[in-house]
Design a protein around this motif. Structure first.
Motif, short mmCIF file in Angstrom:
data_model
loop_
_atom_site.label_atom_id
_atom_site.label_comp_id
_atom_site.label_asym_id
_atom_site.label_seq_id
_atom_site.Cartn_x
_atom_site.Cartn_y
_atom_site.Cartn_z
N LYS A 7 -11.30 0.23 -3.88
CA LYS A 7 -11.75 -1.11 -3.51
C LYS A 7 -10.70 -1.85 -2.71
O LYS A 7 -10.99 -2.46 -1.67
CB LYS A 7 -12.11 -1.89 -4.78
N ARG A 8 -9.44 -1.78 -3.15
CA ARG A 8 -8.36 -2.49 -2.45
C ARG A 8 -8.11 -1.88 -1.07
O ARG A 8 -7.84 -2.61 -0.11
CB ARG A 8 -7.08 -2.44 -3.29
N GLN A 11 -10.87 -3.01 1.31
CA GLN A 11 -10.66 -4.41 1.67
C GLN A 11 -9.56 -4.54 2.72
O GLN A 11 -9.67 -5.33 3.66
CB GLN A 11 -10.29 -5.23 0.43
N ALA A 12 -8.50 -3.74 2.57
CA ALA A 12 -7.38 -3.79 3.52
C ALA A 12 -7.83 -3.31 4.90
O ALA A 12 -7.48 -3.92 5.92
CB ALA A 12 -6.22 -2.93 3.01
N ASN A 290 0.76 -6.45 0.86
CA ASN A 290 -0.07 -7.10 -0.16
C ASN A 290 -0.93 -6.10 -0.92
O ASN A 290 -1.21 -6.28 -2.11
CB ASN A 290 -0.96 -8.17 0.50
N LEU A 291 -1.33 -5.00 -0.25
CA LEU A 291 -2.05 -3.94 -0.95
C LEU A 291 -1.16 -3.28 -1.99
O LEU A 291 -1.59 -3.02 -3.12
CB LEU A 291 -2.54 -2.89 0.07
N ASP A 294 -0.93 -5.52 -4.94
CA ASP A 294 -2.14 -5.41 -5.77
C ASP A 294 -2.09 -4.16 -6.65
O ASP A 294 -2.46 -4.20 -7.83
CB ASP A 294 -3.38 -5.36 -4.89
N ARG A 305 -6.96 -4.22 -13.53
CA ARG A 305 -7.78 -3.15 -12.96
C ARG A 305 -9.25 -3.31 -13.32
O ARG A 305 -10.11 -2.75 -12.63
CB ARG A 305 -7.28 -1.79 -13.47
#
Length: 307
Positions: A7-8, A11-12, A290-291, A294, A305
Motif C-alpha cells: 500500500k505504501r 501511494q509513493a 517518507n516511505l 512509514d 500496520r
C-alpha cells in the motif's frame, strides 16, 4: 506487513507520477527555450525559432513530451540538456552526490546539537539553561538560511580567512554550508526533543528505571530518548524535504556543485529536461525518505500496520 508495504509503495509511486505531471506542466509556463537558445544570434525569424523548437523537441504536443519523459524515466534516461547537449543523467550523476553528502552532513550537525541541547532543556525545565536554549532556538528560527550563509562567509572566509568561501574541495568546504543548514535545523529540532522528553520523563517506566538505581545518563539516553523515536523519525522525514529546499539556496551562496546550482542554471536557460529531471529526482528522494519512515513505523509499532 506485506499488505502494509504494498500500500505504501503504491501511494509513493502515485505521488511521484502526480509530481512529474505538475512539474512538466509548470515549467513550460516559464518561457520559450527557443528564444533563449536564439539569443546572441542576430536577427531571428519565426521560422528560425520553429527550427530550434523542432531540434529541441518542444514543438510536439505536451502529452507526447510528457509520456516520452515517463518512458525515459523507467530507464533513467532523462534526455539531453538544451545547453550543450550533455545527457541529463550525467549532470545529475555528478550533482546528486554533492547535494546528498551536504544534506547528511547538515543532519549530522543538527542531531549532534539538538539531542543533547533538547535533553538538557527538558531536565532543567524553567531554569537558566532551559531559558538560554529556548532563546537560542527562537533566534535560530529567525535567521534566513541565505543570510546566515552570507554572514558565515564574511566572518570565516573573508575576515578570518579560516575557510574557503565557496567550492567543493575537501572537508573544509563542508563546514560552512553544513553548519548553516545544521544550525537552522537545530533551532527546530531542539524544541521537538525538549517537548517529547518532557512528556516521556513523566511516564511510569522512567520512574521505575530511576527507582532501580540506573544512572541518570542511562535513564535519559537509553530509556527516555529511545521512546521518543517515532516522533523524532516523523519530524526528520518531514524535515528532509525542507532540508533539500534550503540546500538549493545555500548551494547557490557557496557555489556548491549540487542539484540546487543545477536547477538555478536550468531555470535561467529554460532547460526543460534538466529542470524537470532535477525536481523529479528531488521529489522522489523526499517521497522515498517518507516511505522509509512509514515502514520504520510499522517495524517499531505493530499497531500502525493494522491502520
Amino acid at each position: 506487513m506485506i499488505g502494509f508495504l504494498t500500500k505504501r509503495i503504491l501511494q509513493a509511486i502515485f505521488t511521484v507520477l502526480v509530481v512529474t505531471l505538475v512539474v512538466a506542466f509548470a515549467i513550460r509556463l516559464t518561457g520559450d527555450p527557443a528564444l533563449i537558445s536564439a539569443q546572441g544570434g542576430g536577427t531571428v525569424t519565426e521560422a528560425d525559432l520553429q527550427r530550434i523548437r523542432v531540434a529541441l523537441g518542444v514543438d510536439r504536443p505536451f502529452y507526447v513530451q510528457y509520456f516520452g519523459f515517463l518512458k525515459g524515466l523507467l530507464t533513467l534516461d532523462f534526455g539531453r540538456s538544451f545547453v550543450g547537449g550533455t545527457p541529463v543523467s550525467q549532470l545529475i550523476g555528478t550533482a546528486l552526490p554533492a547535494t546528498l553528502t551536504l544534506a547528511f552532513a547538515s543532519l549530522f550537525v543538527s542531531i549532534m546539537l539538538s539531542i543533547p541541547l533538547g535533553v538538557k532543556a527538558a531536565t532543567t525545565r524553567g531554569k537558566w539553561p532551559d531559558q538560554a536554549i529556548r532563546i537560542f532556538s527562537l533566534i535560530g528560527l529567525s535567521f534566513p538560511n541565505f543570510w546566515l550563509a552570507t554572514m558565515l562567509v564574511l566572518l570565516f572566509a573573508i575576515a578570518l580567512q579560516w575557510l574557503p568561501p565557496s567550492g567543493y574541495d575537501g572537508f573544509s568546504s563542508y563546514i560552512m554550508p553544513a553548519v548553516t543548514m545544521g544550525l537552522i535545523l537545530t533551532a527546530t529540532n531542539v524544541r521537538l526533543v525538549r517537548t517529547t522528553m518532557l512528556d516521556t520523563l513523566r511516564s511510569q517506566y522512567v520512574m521505575v528505571a530511576r527507582a532501580k538505581g540506573l544512572s541518570e545518563t542511562k535513564v535519559l539516553y537509553k530509556h527516555a530518548l529511545r521512546n521518543c523515536a517515532i516522533v523524532l523519525l516523523t519530524f526528520l522525514g518531514v524535515q528532509f524535504g525542507g532540508l533539500l529546499g534550503g540546500i538549493v539556496v545555500v548551494e547557490r551562496v557557496f557555489n556548491w556543485p549540487g542539484m540546487g546550482t543545477l536547477a538555478f542554471d536550468a531555470v535561467a536557460a529554460r532547460d526543460y529536461p534538466v529542470l524537470q529531471s532535477v525536481i523529479t529526482v528531488l521529489s522522489a528522494l523526499i517521497i522515498g525518505v517518507n516511505l522509509l519512515i512509514d515502514l520504520a513505523y510499522g517495524l517499531i509499532d505493530p499497531r500502525i500496520r493494522t491502520q
